[in-house]
Design a protein around this motif. Structure first.
Motif, PDB file in Angstrom:
ATOM      1  N   PHE A  74       0.822  -1.202   0.000  1.00 27.59           N
ATOM      2  CA  PHE A  74       0.000   0.000   0.000  1.00 27.59           C
ATOM      3  C   PHE A  74       0.860   1.258   0.000  1.00 27.59           C
ATOM      4  O   PHE A  74       0.682   2.159  -0.832  1.00 27.59           O
ATOM      5  CB  PHE A  74      -0.951   0.032   1.199  1.00 27.59           C
ATOM      6  N   TRP A  75       1.818   1.334   0.922  1.00 25.66           N
ATOM      7  CA  TRP A  75       2.580   2.570   1.058  1.00 25.66           C
ATOM      8  C   TRP A  75       3.588   2.767  -0.070  1.00 25.66           C
ATOM      9  O   TRP A  75       3.931   3.900  -0.410  1.00 25.66           O
ATOM     10  CB  TRP A  75       3.256   2.628   2.429  1.00 25.66           C
ATOM     11  N   VAL A  76       4.043   1.683  -0.673  1.00 20.91           N
ATOM     12  CA  VAL A  76       4.917   1.824  -1.839  1.00 20.91           C
ATOM     13  C   VAL A  76       4.120   2.359  -3.029  1.00 20.91           C
ATOM     14  O   VAL A  76       4.555   3.296  -3.723  1.00 20.91           O
ATOM     15  CB  VAL A  76       5.592   0.481  -2.188  1.00 20.91           C
ATOM     16  N   SER A  77       2.939   1.781  -3.279  1.00 28.10           N
ATOM     17  CA  SER A  77       2.117   2.265  -4.391  1.00 28.10           C
ATOM     18  C   SER A  77       1.629   3.682  -4.126  1.00 28.10           C
ATOM     19  O   SER A  77       1.495   4.494  -5.052  1.00 28.10           O
ATOM     20  CB  SER A  77       0.936   1.319  -4.630  1.00 28.10           C
ATOM     21  N   TYR A  78       1.381   4.005  -2.879  1.00 30.40           N
ATOM     22  CA  TYR A  78       0.992   5.356  -2.478  1.00 30.40           C
ATOM     23  C   TYR A  78       2.081   6.349  -2.871  1.00 30.40           C
ATOM     24  O   TYR A  78       1.812   7.391  -3.480  1.00 30.40           O
ATOM     25  CB  TYR A  78       0.772   5.367  -0.968  1.00 30.40           C
ATOM     26  N   ALA A  79       3.331   6.003  -2.530  1.00 21.48           N
ATOM     27  CA  ALA A  79       4.466   6.877  -2.857  1.00 21.48           C
ATOM     28  C   ALA A  79       4.670   6.971  -4.366  1.00 21.48           C
ATOM     29  O   ALA A  79       5.043   8.030  -4.888  1.00 21.48           O
ATOM     30  CB  ALA A  79       5.731   6.370  -2.173  1.00 21.48           C
ATOM     31  N   GLN A  80       4.439   5.887  -5.084  1.00 13.86           N
ATOM     32  CA  GLN A  80       4.592   5.908  -6.542  1.00 13.86           C
ATOM     33  C   GLN A  80       3.583   6.848  -7.186  1.00 13.86           C
ATOM     34  O   GLN A  80       3.908   7.571  -8.136  1.00 13.86           O
ATOM     35  CB  GLN A  80       4.440   4.488  -7.096  1.00 13.86           C
ATOM     36  N   PHE A  81       2.356   6.865  -6.669  1.00 14.39           N
ATOM     37  CA  PHE A  81       1.342   7.784  -7.190  1.00 14.39           C
ATOM     38  C   PHE A  81       1.755   9.226  -6.900  1.00 14.39           C
ATOM     39  O   PHE A  81       1.577  10.123  -7.742  1.00 14.39           O
ATOM     40  CB  PHE A  81      -0.015   7.460  -6.571  1.00 14.39           C
ATOM     41  N   MET A  82       2.325   9.461  -5.722  1.00 17.01           N
ATOM     42  CA  MET A  82       2.839  10.786  -5.387  1.00 17.01           C
ATOM     43  C   MET A  82       3.958  11.200  -6.339  1.00 17.01           C
ATOM     44  O   MET A  82       4.016  12.347  -6.800  1.00 17.01           O
ATOM     45  CB  MET A  82       3.374  10.807  -3.953  1.00 17.01           C
ATOM     46  N   GLN A  83       4.859  10.260  -6.628  1.00 19.56           N
ATOM     47  CA  GLN A  83       5.985  10.569  -7.512  1.00 19.56           C
ATOM     48  C   GLN A  83       5.492  10.924  -8.907  1.00 19.56           C
ATOM     49  O   GLN A  83       6.026  11.842  -9.551  1.00 19.56           O
ATOM     50  CB  GLN A  83       6.944   9.376  -7.577  1.00 19.56           C
ATOM     51  N   ALA A  84       4.475  10.199  -9.385  1.00 21.01           N
ATOM     52  CA  ALA A  84       3.912  10.504 -10.701  1.00 21.01           C
ATOM     53  C   ALA A  84       3.336  11.915 -10.714  1.00 21.01           C
ATOM     54  O   ALA A  84       3.523  12.674 -11.677  1.00 21.01           O
ATOM     55  CB  ALA A  84       2.842   9.473 -11.056  1.00 21.01           C
TER      56      ALA A  84
END
Length: 355
Positions: A37-47
């Motif tokens: 969850f938190w990795v995908s959360y950060a990836q969406f933020m990075q995008a």
């Protein structure tokens, strides 16, 4: 040739200047660096940050509050301070970070777990804390939706009969978990035919929930419904039921929050009956607010600075397939309030990814 060189040099300086002016952001991620969850959360933020021209760095606490506080201290009191610090009020760390932020010049944005009422009073007394905005999802509604949809999928209960329910909440000292519990209790008040046999705290962990569920299914063999405040705990409880020789989705109906690949597959396979998702987008939407604040936009004029977004929704099989897609393109720049009329309101929604 000389003119070309001068022009190229000017462009290089201009590009460097544009880069230097990019707002810098540090996100204190409360999860682990291997937590879906938190990795995908950060990836969406990075995008979002890339699209908006923000310089984003992510620091993982590995679910240790003392790591979060150490990282906050480094960001707020170190020599390379960011323009913005994004934090989650997990384990109620916000007051200490607000104290650290006084006089730092760093602006704070809180996501996912909002300040409690007591913490807001503390914040009002610290006008120089640098707090810019908070952005959270409707967690109480998520808890409510799960149980009501489980009951819809189960079907009516005969007069005089009841359904046994087991519940797995997250961490006691996390606002989101407590709000989801409140939603559960609201739904229970509307459905007296459901008996909550036991609520346990699985600490968001698949393994812990597996161990708890192994015992609970023995203690309450008639349990027909399982409510879970996240995906990992639901997956652990489903494994426990499977190991007991019963089939998740048939012998017992399960619900969960989040949109990890494992839980989306469980929804598609019918092992998971009810899925609610949407709040993994909060960090990306926060990047839009930061971008606008850095551009001088009064973001509170477009919906307030203490924001709760109706992000959670029930996920059907077609939507689960969509969320499993490798990319979910979003035009974050189009969501910005820069150049928009005063009546503009940020249209943050999971539907932006599902259309």
């Amino acid at each position: 040739m000389l003119k070309v060189l001068i022009a190229c040099a000017w462009l290089a300086v201009s590009a460097h200047g544009a880069m230097a002016q990019a707002a810098s952001v540090v996100f204190l991620n409360p999860g682990t660096s291997t937590e879906t969850f938190w990795v995908s959360y950060a990836q969406f933020m990075q995008a979002a940050a890339k699209d908006l021209g923000l310089d984003l760095r992510v620091r993982y606490s590995e679910r240790e509050a003392f790591n979060t506080l150490a990282q906050a201290r480094e960001a707020l009191q170190g020599s390379e301070r960011p323009d913005y610090l994004v934090l989650v009020n997990e384990q109620y760390v916000a007051p200490q970070i607000l104290r650290m932020a006084q006089g730092s010049g760093v602006k704070l944005v809180i996501v996912n777990n909002a300040l409690t009422a007591d913490q807001k009073q503390l914040l009002d007394a610290r006008a120089d804390s640098g707090w810019v905005a908070s952005l959270v999802a409707d967690d109480e509604q998520a808890g409510y939706l799960m149980l009501t949809d489980l009951l819809r999928q189960h079907g009516p209960v005969a007069p005089g009969q009841s359904l046994d329910l087991l519940a797995f909440s997250g961490a006691k000292n996390t606002p989101a978990a407590r709000l989801r519990e409140q939603g559960l209790y609201r739904a229970l008040a509307e459905h007296p035919e459901v008996r909550l046999r036991q609520l346990v705290y699985g600490e968001w962990s698949r393994q812990r929930a597996f161990e708890q569920a192994t015992q609970l299914f023995k203690r309450y063999p008639q349990a027909a419904l399982v409510w879970s405040a996240n995906d990992e705990m639901a997956l652990g409880a489903m494994r426990a039921l499977h190991d007991s020789g019963r089939v998740p989705g048939q012998a017992v109906l399960f619900s969960a929050v989040n949109s990890s690949p494992d839980i989306l597959q469980a929804r598609l396979q019918g092992r998971l009956t009810t899925l609610v998702a949407g709040h993994f987008t909060l960090g990306g939407w926060a990047m839009v607010l930061i971008h606008d604040d850095a551009k001088g936009v009064a973001i509170d004029a477009h919906g307030g600075r203490d924001r709760q977004q109706a992000l959670f929704q029930l996920i059907d099989t077609e939507q689960a397939k969509r969320l499993l897609a490798p990319t979910l393109p979003v035009d974050f720049r189009a969501l910005s309030a820069v150049g928009k009329p005063a009546s503009y309101r940020y249209p943050f929604s999971l539907q932006l990814l599902l259309r």
